[in-house]
Design a protein around this motif. Sequence first.
Motif, PDB file in Angstrom:
ATOM      1  N   ALA A  79       0.336  13.823  -1.239  1.00  0.00           N
ATOM      2  CA  ALA A  79       1.809  13.920  -1.194  1.00  0.00           C
ATOM      3  C   ALA A  79       2.366  14.431  -2.514  1.00  0.00           C
ATOM      4  CB  ALA A  79       2.407  12.549  -0.872  1.00  0.00           C
ATOM      5  N   VAL A  80       1.717  14.051  -3.617  1.00  0.00           N
ATOM      6  CA  VAL A  80       2.196  14.446  -4.948  1.00  0.00           C
ATOM      7  C   VAL A  80       1.846  15.906  -5.244  1.00  0.00           C
ATOM      8  CG1 VAL A  80       1.915  14.025  -7.420  1.00  0.00           C
ATOM      9  CG2 VAL A  80       2.131  12.099  -5.863  1.00  0.00           C
ATOM     10  N   SER A  81       0.619  16.305  -4.807  1.00  0.00           N
ATOM     11  CA  SER A  81       0.157  17.667  -5.148  1.00  0.00           C
ATOM     12  C   SER A  81       0.858  18.729  -4.315  1.00  0.00           C
ATOM     13  CB  SER A  81      -1.354  17.761  -4.951  1.00  0.00           C
ATOM     14  OG  SER A  81      -1.692  17.458  -3.620  1.00  0.00           O
ATOM     15  N   ASP A 135       1.586   8.836   8.029  1.00  0.00           N
ATOM     16  CA  ASP A 135       0.464   9.344   7.238  1.00  0.00           C
ATOM     17  C   ASP A 135      -0.870   8.991   7.882  1.00  0.00           C
ATOM     18  OD1 ASP A 135       1.747  10.562   4.905  1.00  0.00           O
ATOM     19  OD2 ASP A 135       2.531   8.556   4.577  1.00  0.00           O
ATOM     20  N   ALA A 136      -0.964   7.769   8.401  1.00  0.00           N
ATOM     21  CA  ALA A 136      -2.246   7.355   8.976  1.00  0.00           C
ATOM     22  C   ALA A 136      -2.067   6.145   9.872  1.00  0.00           C
ATOM     23  CB  ALA A 136      -3.234   7.009   7.856  1.00  0.00           C
ATOM     24  N   LEU A 180      -5.567   5.176   1.219  1.00  0.00           N
ATOM     25  CA  LEU A 180      -4.131   5.350   0.956  1.00  0.00           C
ATOM     26  C   LEU A 180      -3.868   6.104  -0.341  1.00  0.00           C
ATOM     27  CD1 LEU A 180      -2.670   1.946   2.184  1.00  0.00           C
ATOM     28  CD2 LEU A 180      -3.025   4.051   3.453  1.00  0.00           C
ATOM     29  N   ASP A 181      -4.701   5.875  -1.361  1.00  0.00           N
ATOM     30  CA  ASP A 181      -4.542   6.625  -2.606  1.00  0.00           C
ATOM     31  C   ASP A 181      -4.743   8.118  -2.351  1.00  0.00           C
ATOM     32  OD1 ASP A 181      -3.888   4.446  -4.086  1.00  0.00           O
ATOM     33  OD2 ASP A 181      -5.818   4.248  -5.117  1.00  0.00           O
ATOM     34  N   GLY A 182      -5.657   8.427  -1.436  1.00  0.00           N
ATOM     35  CA  GLY A 182      -5.895   9.828  -1.068  1.00  0.00           C
ATOM     36  C   GLY A 182      -4.651  10.459  -0.492  1.00  0.00           C
ATOM     37  N   PHE A 183      -3.944   9.718   0.367  1.00  0.00           N
ATOM     38  CA  PHE A 183      -2.703  10.248   0.964  1.00  0.00           C
ATOM     39  C   PHE A 183      -1.627  10.416  -0.112  1.00  0.00           C
ATOM     40  CE2 PHE A 183      -4.457   8.364   4.922  1.00  0.00           C
ATOM     41  CZ  PHE A 183      -4.552   9.564   5.615  1.00  0.00           C
ATOM     42  N   MET A 208       4.599   6.681   1.980  1.00  0.00           N
ATOM     43  CA  MET A 208       3.392   6.364   2.714  1.00  0.00           C
ATOM     44  C   MET A 208       3.757   5.522   3.939  1.00  0.00           C
ATOM     45  SD  MET A 208       0.235   4.187   1.291  1.00  0.00           S
ATOM     46  CE  MET A 208       0.499   4.897  -0.305  1.00  0.00           C
ATOM     47  N   ARG A 209       3.510   6.088   5.121  1.00  0.00           N
ATOM     48  CA  ARG A 209       3.918   5.396   6.357  1.00  0.00           C
ATOM     49  C   ARG A 209       2.689   5.198   7.221  1.00  0.00           C
ATOM     50  NH1 ARG A 209       7.431   9.458   4.900  1.00  0.00           N
ATOM     51  NH2 ARG A 209       9.450   8.666   4.195  1.00  0.00           N
ATOM     52  N   ILE A 210       2.338   3.948   7.427  1.00  0.00           N
ATOM     53  CA  ILE A 210       1.090   3.677   8.149  1.00  0.00           C
ATOM     54  C   ILE A 210       1.273   2.624   9.235  1.00  0.00           C
ATOM     55  CG2 ILE A 210      -0.442   4.333   6.241  1.00  0.00           C
ATOM     56  CD1 ILE A 210      -0.715   1.355   5.579  1.00  0.00           C
TER      57      ILE A 210
END
Length: 200
Positions: free
Chosen positions: A198-200, A108-109, A191-194, A1-3
Amino acid sequence: MRIILLGPPGAGKGTQSERIVERYGIPQLSTGDMLRAAVAAGTPVGLEAKSIMESGGLVPDAVVVGIVADRVEEADAKRGFILDGFPRTVEQAKALDTMLAEKGIALDAVVEFVVDENALVGRIAKRAEETAARGQPVRKDDTPEVFKTRLDAYKKQTAPLSDYYAGTGLLRKIDGMQPIDQVTREVVSLLDGFREKAVS
Protein backbone atom coordinates in the motif's frame (compact mmCIF):
# COMPACT_ATOMS: atom_id res chain seq x y z
CA MET A 1 -5.80 -2.51 5.91
CA ARG A 2 -9.22 -4.16 5.64
CA ILE A 3 -9.48 -7.83 6.45
CA ILE A 4 -11.99 -10.56 7.23
CA LEU A 5 -11.12 -13.40 9.62
CA LEU A 6 -12.61 -16.81 8.84
CA GLY A 7 -12.53 -20.05 10.75
CA PRO A 8 -14.79 -22.26 12.85
CA PRO A 9 -15.57 -21.52 16.51
CA GLY A 10 -12.51 -22.19 18.66
CA ALA A 11 -10.06 -21.56 15.77
CA GLY A 12 -8.47 -18.59 17.56
CA LYS A 13 -10.04 -15.70 15.62
CA GLY A 14 -10.76 -13.74 18.83
CA THR A 15 -7.20 -14.04 20.13
CA GLN A 16 -5.62 -13.08 16.80
CA SER A 17 -8.10 -10.25 16.34
CA GLU A 18 -7.02 -8.71 19.67
CA ARG A 19 -3.38 -8.92 18.63
CA ILE A 20 -4.05 -7.32 15.23
CA VAL A 21 -5.98 -4.47 16.91
CA GLU A 22 -3.07 -3.91 19.29
CA ARG A 23 -0.38 -4.00 16.60
CA TYR A 24 -2.04 -2.01 13.81
CA GLY A 25 -4.48 0.21 15.70
CA ILE A 26 -7.45 -0.71 13.53
CA PRO A 27 -10.82 -1.60 15.10
CA GLN A 28 -12.37 -5.05 15.21
CA LEU A 29 -15.94 -4.75 13.97
CA SER A 30 -18.27 -7.25 15.61
CA THR A 31 -21.78 -7.25 14.18
CA GLY A 32 -23.24 -7.92 17.64
CA ASP A 33 -21.48 -4.85 19.10
CA MET A 34 -22.38 -2.76 16.05
CA LEU A 35 -26.06 -3.74 16.29
CA ARG A 36 -26.20 -2.85 19.98
CA ALA A 37 -24.41 0.48 19.35
CA ALA A 38 -26.70 1.38 16.43
CA VAL A 39 -29.79 0.56 18.52
CA ALA A 40 -28.44 2.61 21.45
CA ALA A 41 -27.59 5.56 19.16
CA GLY A 42 -31.05 5.42 17.57
CA THR A 43 -29.70 5.54 14.00
CA PRO A 44 -32.28 4.82 11.25
CA VAL A 45 -30.80 1.34 10.69
CA GLY A 46 -30.54 0.82 14.46
CA LEU A 47 -34.23 1.67 14.94
CA GLU A 48 -35.16 -0.77 12.18
CA ALA A 49 -33.02 -3.49 13.80
CA LYS A 50 -34.54 -2.74 17.22
CA SER A 51 -38.13 -3.24 16.04
CA ILE A 52 -37.18 -6.54 14.35
CA MET A 53 -35.32 -7.82 17.44
CA GLU A 54 -38.14 -6.78 19.79
CA SER A 55 -40.59 -8.83 17.74
CA GLY A 56 -38.22 -11.82 18.08
CA GLY A 57 -37.16 -11.81 14.42
CA LEU A 58 -33.72 -12.31 12.92
CA VAL A 59 -32.14 -9.11 11.65
CA PRO A 60 -32.06 -9.44 7.82
CA ASP A 61 -28.82 -9.22 5.85
CA ALA A 62 -29.71 -5.82 4.36
CA VAL A 63 -30.01 -4.28 7.84
CA VAL A 64 -26.74 -5.85 9.06
CA VAL A 65 -24.94 -4.64 5.92
CA GLY A 66 -26.44 -1.18 6.53
CA ILE A 67 -25.02 -1.16 10.05
CA VAL A 68 -21.58 -2.24 8.75
CA ALA A 69 -21.86 0.50 6.07
CA ASP A 70 -22.40 3.16 8.77
CA ARG A 71 -19.61 1.76 10.95
CA VAL A 72 -16.89 1.75 8.28
CA GLU A 73 -17.51 5.48 7.78
CA GLU A 74 -16.47 6.27 11.37
CA ALA A 75 -13.10 7.93 11.94
CA ASP A 76 -11.37 5.00 13.63
CA ALA A 77 -12.17 2.68 10.68
CA LYS A 78 -10.80 5.01 8.01
CA ARG A 79 -7.34 3.38 8.15
CA GLY A 80 -8.82 -0.10 8.12
CA PHE A 81 -10.79 -2.66 10.10
CA ILE A 82 -11.17 -6.34 10.93
CA LEU A 83 -14.47 -8.08 10.30
CA ASP A 84 -14.88 -11.12 12.54
CA GLY A 85 -18.14 -13.08 12.54
CA PHE A 86 -19.39 -11.33 9.41
CA PRO A 87 -20.10 -12.23 6.67
CA ARG A 88 -21.56 -15.58 7.76
CA THR A 89 -22.98 -16.62 4.39
CA VAL A 90 -22.09 -16.21 0.72
CA GLU A 91 -25.19 -13.99 0.31
CA GLN A 92 -23.88 -11.66 3.04
CA ALA A 93 -20.43 -11.67 1.39
CA LYS A 94 -21.93 -10.59 -1.93
CA ALA A 95 -23.96 -7.83 -0.23
CA LEU A 96 -20.81 -6.69 1.61
CA ASP A 97 -18.83 -6.60 -1.67
CA THR A 98 -21.51 -4.44 -3.30
CA MET A 99 -21.67 -2.03 -0.36
CA LEU A 100 -17.87 -1.65 -0.12
CA ALA A 101 -17.58 -1.16 -3.90
CA GLU A 102 -20.16 1.65 -3.71
CA LYS A 103 -17.97 3.34 -1.10
CA GLY A 104 -14.78 2.78 -3.12
CA ILE A 105 -13.38 0.53 -0.37
CA ALA A 106 -11.51 -2.69 -1.19
CA LEU A 107 -10.75 -5.61 1.10
CA ASP A 108 -7.05 -6.50 1.39
CA ALA A 109 -7.39 -10.11 2.48
CA VAL A 110 -9.58 -12.81 3.94
CA VAL A 111 -7.52 -14.78 6.45
CA GLU A 112 -8.80 -18.29 7.13
CA PHE A 113 -7.55 -20.23 10.16
CA VAL A 114 -7.50 -23.87 9.09
CA VAL A 115 -8.02 -26.28 11.98
CA ASP A 116 -8.58 -29.98 12.66
CA GLU A 117 -12.19 -30.18 13.82
CA ASN A 118 -11.71 -33.31 15.95
CA ALA A 119 -8.79 -31.68 17.72
CA LEU A 120 -10.95 -28.56 18.25
CA VAL A 121 -13.68 -30.59 19.97
CA GLY A 122 -10.97 -32.13 22.18
CA ARG A 123 -9.55 -28.68 22.92
CA ILE A 124 -12.97 -27.37 23.98
CA ALA A 125 -13.66 -30.45 26.15
CA LYS A 126 -10.27 -29.98 27.86
CA ARG A 127 -10.99 -26.28 28.45
CA ALA A 128 -14.37 -27.18 30.00
CA GLU A 129 -12.71 -29.78 32.27
CA GLU A 130 -10.03 -27.34 33.42
CA THR A 131 -12.64 -24.63 34.09
CA ALA A 132 -14.76 -27.06 36.13
CA ALA A 133 -11.67 -28.28 38.02
CA ARG A 134 -10.97 -24.68 39.09
CA GLY A 135 -14.51 -24.53 40.46
CA GLN A 136 -15.57 -21.97 37.87
CA PRO A 137 -18.80 -22.17 35.85
CA VAL A 138 -18.36 -23.72 32.39
CA ARG A 139 -19.59 -21.53 29.54
CA LYS A 140 -22.57 -23.04 27.72
CA ASP A 141 -20.59 -22.76 24.47
CA ASP A 142 -17.80 -24.85 25.98
CA THR A 143 -19.72 -28.09 26.34
CA PRO A 144 -18.76 -30.53 23.55
CA GLU A 145 -22.44 -31.02 22.57
CA VAL A 146 -23.13 -27.29 22.12
CA PHE A 147 -19.77 -26.83 20.42
CA LYS A 148 -20.51 -29.59 17.88
CA THR A 149 -23.83 -27.91 17.07
CA ARG A 150 -22.02 -24.60 16.47
CA LEU A 151 -19.44 -26.41 14.34
CA ASP A 152 -22.17 -28.02 12.21
CA ALA A 153 -23.84 -24.62 11.71
CA TYR A 154 -20.48 -23.17 10.66
CA LYS A 155 -19.89 -25.98 8.13
CA LYS A 156 -23.31 -25.50 6.55
CA GLN A 157 -23.49 -21.69 6.49
CA THR A 158 -20.01 -20.20 6.69
CA ALA A 159 -17.50 -22.73 5.34
CA PRO A 160 -18.62 -22.05 1.71
CA LEU A 161 -17.11 -18.55 2.13
CA SER A 162 -13.68 -20.16 1.78
CA ASP A 163 -14.38 -21.13 -1.85
CA TYR A 164 -16.13 -17.82 -2.51
CA TYR A 165 -13.14 -15.74 -1.40
CA ALA A 166 -10.66 -18.13 -3.03
CA GLY A 167 -12.48 -17.27 -6.28
CA THR A 168 -11.85 -13.55 -5.68
CA GLY A 169 -8.13 -14.10 -5.04
CA LEU A 170 -8.39 -12.62 -1.54
CA LEU A 171 -8.16 -15.83 0.52
CA ARG A 172 -5.03 -16.56 2.55
CA LYS A 173 -4.92 -19.73 4.69
CA ILE A 174 -2.98 -20.08 7.94
CA ASP A 175 -2.59 -23.28 9.96
CA GLY A 176 -4.58 -22.51 13.11
CA MET A 177 -3.34 -25.63 14.90
CA GLN A 178 0.13 -24.12 15.39
CA PRO A 179 1.11 -22.48 18.69
CA ILE A 180 -0.71 -19.15 19.14
CA ASP A 181 2.45 -17.03 18.81
CA GLN A 182 3.42 -18.79 15.55
CA VAL A 183 -0.06 -18.09 14.13
CA THR A 184 0.40 -14.43 15.11
CA ARG A 185 3.81 -14.32 13.38
CA GLU A 186 2.27 -15.62 10.15
CA VAL A 187 -0.66 -13.17 10.37
CA VAL A 188 1.73 -10.24 10.97
CA SER A 189 4.00 -11.32 8.09
CA LEU A 190 0.97 -11.44 5.78
CA LEU A 191 -0.45 -8.09 6.91
CA ASP A 192 2.92 -6.31 6.87
CA GLY A 193 3.22 -7.43 3.25
CA PHE A 194 -0.08 -5.72 2.41
CA ARG A 195 0.96 -2.59 4.27
CA GLU A 196 4.25 -2.38 2.34
CA LYS A 197 2.39 -2.80 -0.96
CA ALA A 198 0.00 0.00 0.00
CA VAL A 199 2.89 2.35 0.79
CA SER A 200 4.96 1.55 -2.32
